[in-house]
Design a protein around this motif. Sequence first.
Motif, mmCIF file in Angstrom:
data_model
loop_
_atom_site.group_PDB
_atom_site.id
_atom_site.type_symbol
_atom_site.label_atom_id
_atom_site.label_comp_id
_atom_site.label_asym_id
_atom_site.label_seq_id
_atom_site.Cartn_x
_atom_site.Cartn_y
_atom_site.Cartn_z
ATOM 1 N N ARG A 144 0.844 -1.198 0.000
ATOM 2 C CA ARG A 144 0.000 0.000 0.000
ATOM 3 C C ARG A 144 0.874 1.240 0.000
ATOM 4 O O ARG A 144 1.816 1.351 0.780
ATOM 5 N N VAL A 145 0.554 2.143 -0.886
ATOM 6 C CA VAL A 145 1.279 3.410 -0.993
ATOM 7 C C VAL A 145 0.295 4.532 -0.696
ATOM 8 O O VAL A 145 -0.819 4.549 -1.224
ATOM 9 N N ARG A 146 0.692 5.458 0.151
ATOM 10 C CA ARG A 146 -0.181 6.587 0.450
ATOM 11 C C ARG A 146 0.659 7.816 0.696
ATOM 12 O O ARG A 146 1.863 7.743 0.989
ATOM 13 N N GLU A 147 0.036 8.955 0.597
ATOM 14 C CA GLU A 147 0.730 10.200 0.876
ATOM 15 C C GLU A 147 0.841 10.400 2.381
ATOM 16 O O GLU A 147 -0.057 10.033 3.146
ATOM 17 N N LYS A 148 1.929 11.003 2.831
ATOM 18 C CA LYS A 148 2.143 11.217 4.261
ATOM 19 C C LYS A 148 1.266 12.355 4.771
ATOM 20 O O LYS A 148 1.120 13.390 4.111
ATOM 21 N N ASN A 149 0.705 12.148 5.956
ATOM 22 C CA ASN A 149 -0.056 13.206 6.603
ATOM 23 C C ASN A 149 0.785 13.852 7.698
ATOM 24 O O ASN A 149 1.961 13.509 7.896
ATOM 25 N N ASP A 150 0.202 14.780 8.444
ATOM 26 C CA ASP A 150 0.959 15.499 9.475
ATOM 27 C C ASP A 150 1.453 14.556 10.563
ATOM 28 O O ASP A 150 2.566 14.726 11.088
ATOM 29 N N ASP A 151 0.630 13.574 10.925
ATOM 30 C CA ASP A 151 1.074 12.614 11.944
ATOM 31 C C ASP A 151 2.293 11.836 11.466
ATOM 32 O O ASP A 151 3.224 11.566 12.247
ATOM 33 N N ASP A 152 2.297 11.465 10.190
ATOM 34 C CA ASP A 152 3.460 10.768 9.632
ATOM 35 C C ASP A 152 4.699 11.642 9.718
ATOM 36 O O ASP A 152 5.793 11.165 10.044
ATOM 37 N N ARG A 153 4.541 12.933 9.418
ATOM 38 C CA ARG A 153 5.685 13.847 9.440
ATOM 39 C C ARG A 153 6.267 13.964 10.844
ATOM 40 O O ARG A 153 7.493 13.992 11.022
ATOM 41 N N VAL A 154 5.390 14.016 11.828
ATOM 42 C CA VAL A 154 5.860 14.117 13.213
ATOM 43 C C VAL A 154 6.683 12.893 13.585
ATOM 44 O O VAL A 154 7.775 12.989 14.165
ATOM 45 N N VAL A 155 6.168 11.721 13.260
ATOM 46 C CA VAL A 155 6.883 10.481 13.585
ATOM 47 C C VAL A 155 8.196 10.401 12.823
ATOM 48 O O VAL A 155 9.239 10.030 13.376
ATOM 49 N N GLU A 156 8.165 10.745 11.551
ATOM 50 C CA GLU A 156 9.379 10.674 10.735
ATOM 51 C C GLU A 156 10.456 11.591 11.277
ATOM 52 O O GLU A 156 11.625 11.189 11.398
ATOM 53 N N LEU A 157 10.081 12.802 11.623
ATOM 54 C CA LEU A 157 11.068 13.730 12.165
ATOM 55 C C LEU A 157 11.604 13.230 13.494
ATOM 56 O O LEU A 157 12.808 13.354 13.774
ATOM 57 N N ARG A 158 10.731 12.680 14.332
ATOM 58 C CA ARG A 158 11.196 12.152 15.618
ATOM 59 C C ARG A 158 12.258 11.074 15.407
ATOM 60 O O ARG A 158 13.284 11.056 16.108
ATOM 61 N N LEU A 159 12.026 10.194 14.444
ATOM 62 C CA LEU A 159 13.006 9.138 14.178
ATOM 63 C C LEU A 159 14.318 9.716 13.657
ATOM 64 O O LEU A 159 15.402 9.205 13.977
ATOM 65 N N PHE A 160 14.239 10.771 12.874
ATOM 66 C CA PHE A 160 15.465 11.431 12.414
ATOM 67 C C PHE A 160 16.208 12.070 13.584
ATOM 68 O O PHE A 160 17.440 12.001 13.672
ATOM 69 N N VAL A 161 15.464 12.720 14.482
ATOM 70 C CA VAL A 161 16.094 13.373 15.626
ATOM 71 C C VAL A 161 16.768 12.338 16.528
ATOM 72 O O VAL A 161 17.865 12.573 17.060
ATOM 73 N N GLU A 162 16.133 11.193 16.716
ATOM 74 C CA GLU A 162 16.753 10.139 17.524
ATOM 75 C C GLU A 162 18.112 9.745 16.967
ATOM 76 O O GLU A 162 19.100 9.623 17.708
ATOM 77 N N GLN A 163 18.161 9.540 15.656
ATOM 78 C CA GLN A 163 19.424 9.130 15.037
ATOM 79 C C GLN A 163 20.456 10.247 15.093
ATOM 80 O O GLN A 163 21.638 10.001 15.377
ATOM 81 N N ALA A 164 20.031 11.483 14.812
ATOM 82 C CA ALA A 164 20.960 12.610 14.840
ATOM 83 C C ALA A 164 21.516 12.821 16.242
ATOM 84 O O ALA A 164 22.703 13.144 16.419
ATOM 85 N N THR A 165 20.676 12.632 17.260
ATOM 86 C CA THR A 165 21.123 12.799 18.638
ATOM 87 C C THR A 165 22.193 11.774 18.988
ATOM 88 O O THR A 165 23.193 12.097 19.647
ATOM 89 N N GLU A 166 22.008 10.543 18.551
ATOM 90 C CA GLU A 166 23.017 9.521 18.818
ATOM 91 C C GLU A 166 24.356 9.897 18.200
ATOM 92 O O GLU A 166 25.413 9.679 18.797
#
Length: 378
Positions: free
Chosen positions: A246-268
Amino acid sequence: MHPGPVIKGWSLLVAGLAMLVSGCTNDAYVVTRLDVLHDGWDTLNVRVAFARQQLVGGQRLTTPDTTHVLLFNAAYDTLYAGPLAPIGIADKRMGDREALMVEVCGTFGRHTVCEQNSTQASPKRLRVASDISYPDDAAYTKGHYDLRFIAERQVFGTDKWERIEQASGISGYLLAYVTDREAQSLMVPFGTTEGRFDLTAYEGYRDFKYYLHSTLYDDREAHVRFDVYAGFPNNAPVRLASVEKRVREKNDDDRVVELRLFVEQATEVLLDKLGVPNRNAMAYIDEWQFDARTKQYRAEMELVWGGRSFFGSRYEASGILTVMEDGTNAEFILRRGSRRAERYWRDRRLHPTVQIGDLDAPTLEELEEAYPEPAWSW
């Protein structure tokens, strides 16, 4: 007088005497029988009989001076060349009912006569357990596959099947298409059982992209199917499985989660460069935005470490984290910090602009499994 018939009769007599004097020609020897028999799937037995075609008395069985046997597979590779004897064959490495050709030649002095007969390798079949991840990027072009094949062959003389070692040379392709648009499919060949793919590299991508984005525009989501085609060596690939993503466009909730995962990695990465144990740190996002035109995140990020004990010092630093939607080109720019944090930063000889590098972008499935949180601690 009738000279014509006399000359003709004389010619026939001379020809017959010449044949008797010369003994025989290549055509004078023939193969009267050539049987190719299986003693199990891994051994062939060849039975052959030769005869001499006599001018009077018909054929008479005879034995050649030497007998030579050749065995070819479906690609005309030579599998055996040698004397008449039981022939061991690597049946497990062959295709399903792969055609085999046996040629036997007998030599009689200066003359050689040959004959051919065919047989088949064992019936075989493939099963596959397929793990396909798609899309792995925001442009819906990349993914990866992990294919685990199980090869089986029919037990000789029965209708049962036995598992055989992973056959070498299994090849095939993934056929990718938007559901109900199989005519606009992409063929993604694979030579190994695990790998990554980029759909933009294959013929027909433009049509595939058009129907994918049209469906996303109309329905906000689309379904992309991956049919797994594979086959044994010298066999045409057949469809073994079909996986739908299934392919779908990202919504605001997706963006929040995606950024959080990026921040976790960047923090490490930042903590590693600072030499700070993960258990003594926390990271926060104050504000953030996503530029749909450039496909880039920009977040005001705060990093706090130390201060967990009564005598411990607390360090606070804040800055801007930027990262592309696909996780590439992550960068942190230190804007301000406490006196301790800025001194700590300088002591580690870190530049205010820290190149984080490339981060792992989550898939849509991973986004759906995660939940946004206001802060993360180690």
